[in-house]
Design a protein around this motif. Sequence first.
Motif, PDB file in Angstrom:
ATOM      1  N   THR A  94       0.828  -1.219   0.000  1.00 16.45           N
ATOM      2  CA  THR A  94       0.000   0.000   0.000  1.00 16.45           C
ATOM      3  C   THR A  94       0.855   1.260   0.000  1.00 16.45           C
ATOM      4  O   THR A  94       0.448   2.285  -0.531  1.00 16.45           O
ATOM      5  CB  THR A  94      -0.959   0.016   1.209  1.00 16.45           C
ATOM      6  N   ASN A 111       4.809  -1.134   3.588  1.00 18.11           N
ATOM      7  CA  ASN A 111       3.536  -1.337   4.271  1.00 18.11           C
ATOM      8  C   ASN A 111       2.550  -1.986   3.325  1.00 18.11           C
ATOM      9  O   ASN A 111       2.567  -1.705   2.119  1.00 18.11           O
ATOM     10  CB  ASN A 111       2.980   0.012   4.755  1.00 18.11           C
ATOM     11  N   GLY A 112       1.706  -2.854   3.868  1.00 21.34           N
ATOM     12  CA  GLY A 112       0.722  -3.517   3.021  1.00 21.34           C
ATOM     13  C   GLY A 112      -0.069  -4.534   3.797  1.00 21.34           C
ATOM     14  O   GLY A 112      -0.402  -4.324   4.963  1.00 21.34           O
ATOM     15  N   ALA A 113      -0.344  -5.662   3.143  1.00 21.45           N
ATOM     16  CA  ALA A 113      -1.146  -6.717   3.765  1.00 21.45           C
ATOM     17  C   ALA A 113      -0.719  -8.066   3.210  1.00 21.45           C
ATOM     18  O   ALA A 113      -0.206  -8.153   2.085  1.00 21.45           O
ATOM     19  CB  ALA A 113      -2.627  -6.487   3.474  1.00 21.45           C
ATOM     20  N   SER A 135       2.492  -9.008   9.459  1.00 19.56           N
ATOM     21  CA  SER A 135       1.775  -9.314   8.212  1.00 19.56           C
ATOM     22  C   SER A 135       1.484  -8.052   7.406  1.00 19.56           C
ATOM     23  O   SER A 135       1.090  -8.127   6.245  1.00 19.56           O
ATOM     24  CB  SER A 135       0.465 -10.043   8.520  1.00 19.56           C
ATOM     25  N   THR A 136       1.733  -6.867   8.019  1.00 16.53           N
ATOM     26  CA  THR A 136       1.465  -5.606   7.321  1.00 16.53           C
ATOM     27  C   THR A 136       2.721  -4.745   7.129  1.00 16.53           C
ATOM     28  O   THR A 136       2.619  -3.644   6.587  1.00 16.53           O
ATOM     29  CB  THR A 136       0.419  -4.766   8.089  1.00 16.53           C
ATOM     30  N   GLN A 137       3.899  -5.226   7.572  1.00 11.49           N
ATOM     31  CA  GLN A 137       5.097  -4.389   7.427  1.00 11.49           C
ATOM     32  C   GLN A 137       6.376  -5.223   7.310  1.00 11.49           C
ATOM     33  O   GLN A 137       6.577  -6.185   8.044  1.00 11.49           O
ATOM     34  CB  GLN A 137       5.217  -3.440   8.605  1.00 11.49           C
TER      35      GLN A 137
END
Length: 181
Positions: A94, A111-113, A135-137
Amino acid sequence: VTISPGSANVTPGGTQPFTATVTGSANTAVTFAVSGITGGNATVGTVTSAGLYQAPASLPNPNAVTVKATSVADTTASASATVTLASPTAPQITSITPNPLPAGSFTLTINGAGFLSGAQATFGGTVLATQFLSSTQLTATGATTSAQQGTNVPVFVTNPGGAASPLFNLPVSGGNNLVSY
């Protein structure tokens, strides 16, 4: 002999604990096998004597294996569970900081998923030293080349098992605005 759970879904490289119960015998020990191979192997996955199944790094064909617990006291008594191996969903990026990326050595925060432990970031075709934070970084370190300065460099993340994110174009500062004599 009974085995629990009776079925499971596991991603490549993932784990699943199994519990085997022997009744009607003083000896409650079991041996575990994966698809007929005692202890398993790198192709179908491995299973410890305690029943912890470790999926292989890549999907086998077919992508379902059998974990079998057999009584040590009576080898005709056994129970099996089916494990379906499926690729995880692709990770998503993201945002990346810094943005734009200064020329030279860098540490990216991605950053994301959907990031998995062992995920790798790729910057302009070069796999970066990548650290899983959650799980997001992720963080990743590397260096830009002179040819990348003043351009957008594609970045993507690949999870264990091969699922890759869409490209994220990251601008790199610098470029042809420097004149030297």
